[in-house]
Motif scaffolding. Structure first.
Motif, PDB file in Angstrom:
ATOM      1  N   ASN A  66      40.009  34.664  29.574  1.00  0.00           N
ATOM      2  CA  ASN A  66      39.645  36.079  29.570  1.00  0.00           C
ATOM      3  C   ASN A  66      38.586  36.387  28.521  1.00  0.00           C
ATOM      4  O   ASN A  66      37.734  37.247  28.729  1.00  0.00           O
ATOM      5  N   LEU A  83      36.989  39.900  29.099  1.00  0.00           N
ATOM      6  CA  LEU A  83      36.699  40.317  30.479  1.00  0.00           C
ATOM      7  C   LEU A  83      37.759  41.263  31.021  1.00  0.00           C
ATOM      8  O   LEU A  83      37.466  42.132  31.842  1.00  0.00           O
ATOM      9  N   SER A 114      38.890  39.246  39.143  1.00  0.00           N
ATOM     10  CA  SER A 114      38.864  37.800  39.389  1.00  0.00           C
ATOM     11  C   SER A 114      38.310  37.518  40.777  1.00  0.00           C
ATOM     12  O   SER A 114      38.369  38.379  41.669  1.00  0.00           O
ATOM     13  N   ARG A 157      35.113  34.877  37.507  1.00  0.00           N
ATOM     14  CA  ARG A 157      36.458  34.620  36.979  1.00  0.00           C
ATOM     15  C   ARG A 157      37.292  33.990  38.081  1.00  0.00           C
ATOM     16  O   ARG A 157      37.306  34.461  39.222  1.00  0.00           O
TER      17      ARG A 157
END
Length: 315
Positions: A159, A203, A210, A233
């Motif tokens: 992250n 993030l 994602s 992601r």
């Protein structure tokens, strides 16, 4: 006439029974010789040799310290480093030998595809690779400063991500931006002024989804933004699948610590985990700093990501 037909049959049969060349020497370091099936003369393979074909019934001879990687038609790679004289088939089937790692051979072979490139210089190699990605011009005005990490099309598993770039000369401040579209007319979804050449971003905090592609760009303050680097992601389920791949590879690896790190670098790069690939390349070089295979492969890895000046330090 009948006698001639029989002779012709045996003449043709002598060729059809020759073992097919199933392997090619992709890398050779140290003293390594081979003897083709039916021949009595040993041939020496030079370190830069390419297109040397081998079949399972050919003989090979390896001296202490020799390191040879051969590739099969399916792209798999096999490491030969056992001292002695062998039929290639013997060596591949040797317990705990070259054939035993089933997953490792896939990624070792993938690395060899890069090693045997056809470009004459590292600059030409880097430009060709960037062209495939649609990023040809990396000079001043387009990608100044040089965007280093996360590299183009990276998949991120964490992250918190550190974005980094390089700049020649002194720049008092940079404009950093994140986008959710490649289109140059689209406005950034997040931007920040930065005084350094790195920026740590959470993030999750910035609500980036994602499995969706985003883009980042950086430029000196009050100058136009250059190229946008894509990143994504990874979804939790995809991350679990990758972690299983990594676990399976760890179980398979039976090489030296340096070679194990080298193969893991290939796994990470093939799955677009570029920061982790960089880390494993550096681990391999830390363990074996004079290994030419590791140095050359790392140089090509850096070149594939536009870091040509850094790449040249390892050649």
């Amino acid at each position: 006439m009948k006698t001639q037909i029989v002779l012709l049959f045996f003449f043709l049969s002598s060729f059809t029974h020759l073992p097919p060349a199933e392997y090619e020497v992709a890398w050779a370091e140290g003293e390594f010789l081979y003897q083709a099936t039916g021949q009595t003369k040993w041939q020496k393979v030079e370190s830069a040799a390419k297109k040397i074909q081998l079949s399972l019934t050919d003989k090979v001879k390896l001296s202490k310290g020799a390191q040879v990687i051969i590739t099969a038609k399916d792209g798999s790679g096999y490491l030969l480093n056992t001292v002695g004289e062998w039929r290639l088939q013997q060596l591949l089937n040797k317990p705990n030998g070259a054939l035993s790692p089933s997953i490792a051979k896939q990624y070792l072979g993938a690395m060899m595809k890069h090693i045997n490139h056809t470009e004459k210089s590292i600059d030409e190699y880097a430009e060709g690779y960037m062209r495939k990605k649609g990023l040809v011009n990396r000079g001043p005005g387009l990608t100044a400063p040089l965007m280093v990490s996360p590299q183009y099309e990276s998949v991120l598993e964490t992250n918190s991500v550190t974005f980094s770039w390089k700049s020649k000369g002194k720049t008092p401040a940079y404009s950093f931006a994140l986008y959710d579209d490649w289109n140059e007319t689209e406005s950034p979804i997040w931007e920040k002024e930065v005084a350094d050449t790195t920026l740590l971003i959470n993030l999750d905090k910035e609500l980036l989804e994602s499995d969706r592609t985003y883009y980042w760009s950086v430029a000196p303050k009050n100058t136009p933004m250059g190229v946008r680097y894509a990143f994504k992601r990874i979804k939790n389920e995809d991350l679990k699948l990758f972690e299983q791949k990594l676990k399976d590879l760890q179980t398979d690896l039976k090489y030296s610590k340096g070679m194990n790190a080298f193969v893991k670098a290939a796994l990470y790069e093939e799955n677009q985990f570029y920061p982790e690939a960089n880390r494993e390349f550096q681990n391999a070089l830390r363990l074996e700093p004079s290994n030419r295979l590791f140095r050359q492969s790392y140089a090509l890895f850096l070149a594939r990501n536009g870091q040509v000046d850094d790449a040249k330090k390892y050649l």
